[in-house]
Design an enzyme around this catalytic site. Structure first.
Site, PDB file in Angstrom:
ATOM      1  N   LYS A 198       0.847  -1.207   0.000  1.00 38.35           N
ATOM      2  CA  LYS A 198       0.000   0.000   0.000  1.00 38.35           C
ATOM      3  C   LYS A 198       0.878   1.251   0.000  1.00 38.35           C
ATOM      4  O   LYS A 198       2.071   1.172   0.310  1.00 38.35           O
ATOM      5  CB  LYS A 198      -0.915  -0.028   1.220  1.00 38.35           C
ATOM      6  CG  LYS A 198      -0.178   0.104   2.538  1.00 38.35           C
ATOM      7  CD  LYS A 198      -1.090  -0.170   3.718  1.00 38.35           C
ATOM      8  CE  LYS A 198      -0.326  -0.056   5.013  1.00 38.35           C
ATOM      9  NZ  LYS A 198      -0.963  -0.836   6.078  1.00 38.35           N
ATOM     10  N   TYR A 424      16.118  31.654   4.436  1.00 38.83           N
ATOM     11  CA  TYR A 424      15.017  32.526   4.853  1.00 38.83           C
ATOM     12  C   TYR A 424      15.035  32.721   6.366  1.00 38.83           C
ATOM     13  O   TYR A 424      15.314  31.789   7.122  1.00 38.83           O
ATOM     14  CB  TYR A 424      13.678  31.888   4.491  1.00 38.83           C
ATOM     15  CG  TYR A 424      13.340  31.929   3.028  1.00 38.83           C
ATOM     16  CD1 TYR A 424      13.181  33.138   2.357  1.00 38.83           C
ATOM     17  CD2 TYR A 424      13.160  30.752   2.318  1.00 38.83           C
ATOM     18  CE1 TYR A 424      12.867  33.162   1.005  1.00 38.83           C
ATOM     19  CE2 TYR A 424      12.839  30.758   0.969  1.00 38.83           C
ATOM     20  CZ  TYR A 424      12.689  31.973   0.320  1.00 38.83           C
ATOM     21  OH  TYR A 424      12.377  31.988  -1.006  1.00 38.83           O
TER      22      TYR A 424
HETATM   23  C1  LIG Z   1      -0.198  -1.919   6.614  1.00 33.54           C
HETATM   24  C2  LIG Z   1      -0.796  -3.151   7.030  1.00 33.54           C
HETATM   25  C3  LIG Z   1      -0.002  -4.279   7.301  1.00 33.54           C
HETATM   26  C4  LIG Z   1       1.505  -4.266   7.258  1.00 33.54           C
HETATM   27  O1  LIG Z   1       2.041  -3.770   8.450  1.00 33.54           O
HETATM   28  P1  LIG Z   1       3.628  -3.784   8.713  1.00 33.54           P
HETATM   29  O2  LIG Z   1       3.783  -3.383  10.116  1.00 33.54           O
HETATM   30  O3  LIG Z   1       4.215  -2.782   7.780  1.00 33.54           O
HETATM   31  O4  LIG Z   1       4.091  -5.145   8.426  1.00 33.54           O
HETATM   32  C5  LIG Z   1      -0.640  -5.456   7.617  1.00 33.54           C
HETATM   33  N1  LIG Z   1      -1.985  -5.531   7.666  1.00 33.54           N
HETATM   34  C6  LIG Z   1      -2.777  -4.466   7.433  1.00 33.54           C
HETATM   35  C7  LIG Z   1      -4.252  -4.618   7.520  1.00 33.54           C
HETATM   36  C8  LIG Z   1      -2.214  -3.248   7.107  1.00 33.54           C
HETATM   37  O5  LIG Z   1      -2.999  -2.192   6.854  1.00 33.54           O
END
Ligand SMILES: *Cc1c(COP(=O)(O)O)cnc(C)c1O
Length: 529
Positions: A198, A424
């Site tokens: 994701k 800045y």
């Molecule tokens: C993002 C996510 C993961 C992965 O988590 P990590 O800590 O990066 O391994 C697993 N399950 C769900 C539902 C997620 O949203």
């Protein structure tokens, strides 16, 4: 084109000195001329650089021709992937085409074909793609290594240091592949690995990360939204994909059309999904998410049985899986054991309704590494794949390595007189004659301005402090203590240089956040490669 003896009598044709579309097409013409039905013809192809706006056309032309000549096409790298996809578009069988990004993945795939004396393996790529490393790994006699171009295994980076952008992210696919294999070692063979990609694979680039994950044993991909899933489908990825976040009704027909699994957690939503699937003459595949104690998406345990009872009658919904998510798997707490207990009890009750799930899953990276009793038949990992530690308590072993580096180059070097402001707001005033360098990155790239900055970067393997305000696309560093810095020198914002390394964990502590946010915070306009 250099003929060499490959493993088990295969003939290697090493053509890795350089490549452009003309030389690649010539090489394929040669392969076509010597082609006989008794032999198997491999085309192993790396990226061609410096094609500018012809990058896509050039790679596709080569892929189209390869589909006519070769029995097997294996690409390595993002651009070479365009060739592989052109071969697929030209009706080459998906089983004969592999898209990879790591040298070892090419070698493993070739070896899976069990090379034999009837094989001719043509290996080609440009200088920068270093395809001779593939040839080297396929040699029968390692001493033949001497016959290859570019003898040294690791060339100094400046040899190919020719960036077209002012700042860029480098993805180490060999490290990524190694991390995925290290996760697999923690899983039983029956447990499917879902690569969580994701948010553009936590900023690493979802398409190429997915391809490497699938080449190294992942069996499922997890994205957030349907839109992210469709980007992967569009890239030719056919593996199962689940959209883990909420999918609005108006997108469900796309999920059916492109075989995207959805997360489901509401009875009313289930009824609507079922109706949409029926109207589209399709079936919607779902994994039901149970909230056993994180308080985010998910059906509460007390409502779960009702949901599953009704799902038995919703014939256009295929319930492929069931899962939950831990809130503190990365800490020492009984909460995870409680979540697991609730999940296991509920699972028993649901199975009594007659459900047989293909996939049952709970653990993210921390859960997978720290709670083997919660593996079930699938593990969902993100962080560990990218080589970032799930937390200071659940740390990765030394088998894992960070995958992302972020680099830029020196834009100007100068010595300011004493009492000269920098940036800045004049927040930094030189005390003495001070040697500084300007780097062409700023907050518009994700190089944070406030409340805290990145603090330090690496130049010639040494720490250089960020001084004055970070601007939109420029920042200033102090290089008083680093000799011989010149325009064009590489600057590392994240990753290794020389003997030093800036980790996502270190930056997270400066920015008062977690390493996950650091890798996600490099903005999309910074190219990944
Ligand atoms: C993002 C996510 C993961 C992965 O988590 P990590 O800590 O990066 O391994 C697993 N399950 C769900 C539902 C997620 O949203």
């Amino acid at each position: 084109m250099n003929p060499l003896q490959g493993k088990n009598g295969a003939l290697l044709i090493d053509d890795t000195y350089n490549a452009n579309p003309f030389s690649a097409l010539s090489a394929l013409d040669w392969l076509s001329a010597i082609k006989t039905p008794a032999k198997r013809h491999f085309f192993v192809f790396g990226d061609m650089g410096r094609l500018g706006t012809n990058t896509r056309t050039g790679h596709r032309l080569v892929g189209q021709r390869a589909s006519e000549v070769a029995d097997v096409v294996i690409s390595r790298g993002q651009n070479a992937g365009l060739s592989a996809r052109a071969a697929l578009d030209n009706n080459m069988d998906a089983h004969q085409v592999a898209v990879t990004h790591a040298t070892n993945d090419v070698v493993n795939i070739v070896n899976n074909y069990k090379p034999n004396p009837n094989d001719i393996i043509l290996i080609k790529g440009d200088t920068r793609s270093r395809m001779e490393l593939v040839t080297s790994a396929l040699l029968e006699n390692p001493d033949d290594h001497r016959k290859l171009v570019r003898q040294n295994r690791i060339l100094p980076t400046f040899a190919f240091h020719n960036p077209t952008r002012l700042s860029w992210v480098e993805i180490n696919h060999d490290a990524l592949a190694g991390n995925i294999r290290a996760i697999k070692k923690n899983l039983s063979p029956e447990t499917t690995l879902m690569a969580v990609v994701k948010s553009d694979a936590y900023g690493h680039g979802a398409i190429s990360v997915s391809e490497t994950a699938l080449a190294n044993g992942a069996g499922y991909l997890g994205v957030s939204s349907l839109e992210e899933a469709l980007i992967l489908r569009d890239a030719g990825i056919t593996a199962p994909i689940i959209a883990l976040n909420y999918t609005p009704f108006h997108l469900v027909h796309e999920a059916i059309l492109h075989h995207i699994t959805l997360a489901l957690f509401e009875l009313s939503v289930a009824r609507t999904y079922d109706r949409i699937a029926r109207e589209n003459n399709g079936k919607i595949r779902v994994h039901v998410k149970i909230d056993t104690g994180i308080g985010r998406l998910g059906v509460l345990p007390e409502d779960a049985l009702t949901l599953f009872r009704h799902l038995l009658n919703l014939k256009n919904i295929e319930v492929e899986g069931v899962y939950t998510h831990f809130s503190v798997a990365d800490e020492k707490s009984n909460h995870t054991a409680n979540q697991l207990a609730i999940f296991k009890t509920l699972l028993r009750d649901i199975q009594e309704l007659g459900y047989k799930f293909k996939y049952v899953h709970a653990g993210n990276s921390a859960g997978t590494l720290a709670h083997p009793d919660g593996h079930f038949t699938m593990a969902r990992t993100g962080a560990a794949m990218y080589g970032i530690h799930p937390s200071p308590i659940v740390k990765l072993s030394s088998d894992f390595n960070p995958v992302m580096s972020w680099k830029t180059i020196i834009a100007q070097v100068k010595t300011l007189p004493p009492n000269h402001p920098i940036g800045y707001g004049n927040t930094y005033i030189t005390q003495t004659h001070e040697k500084i360098a300007i780097i062409p990155v700023g907050y518009a790239d994700g190089f944070r301005r406030a409340p805290n900055t990145w603090r330090e970067v690496l130049v010639h393997g040494q720490r250089a402090k960020v001084i004055g305000r970070v601007s939109m696309e420029k920042s200033v560093i102090s290089i008083a203590h680093i000799p011989d810095v010149s325009v064009g020198d590489e600057v590392v914002l994240l990753g290794k240089q020389g003997d030093d390394q800036i980790t996502a964990e270190e930056i997270a502590s400066h920015l008062d956040t977690i390493n996950y946010e650091v890798v996600c915070s490099v903005l999309p306009r910074v190219p990944r490669r």
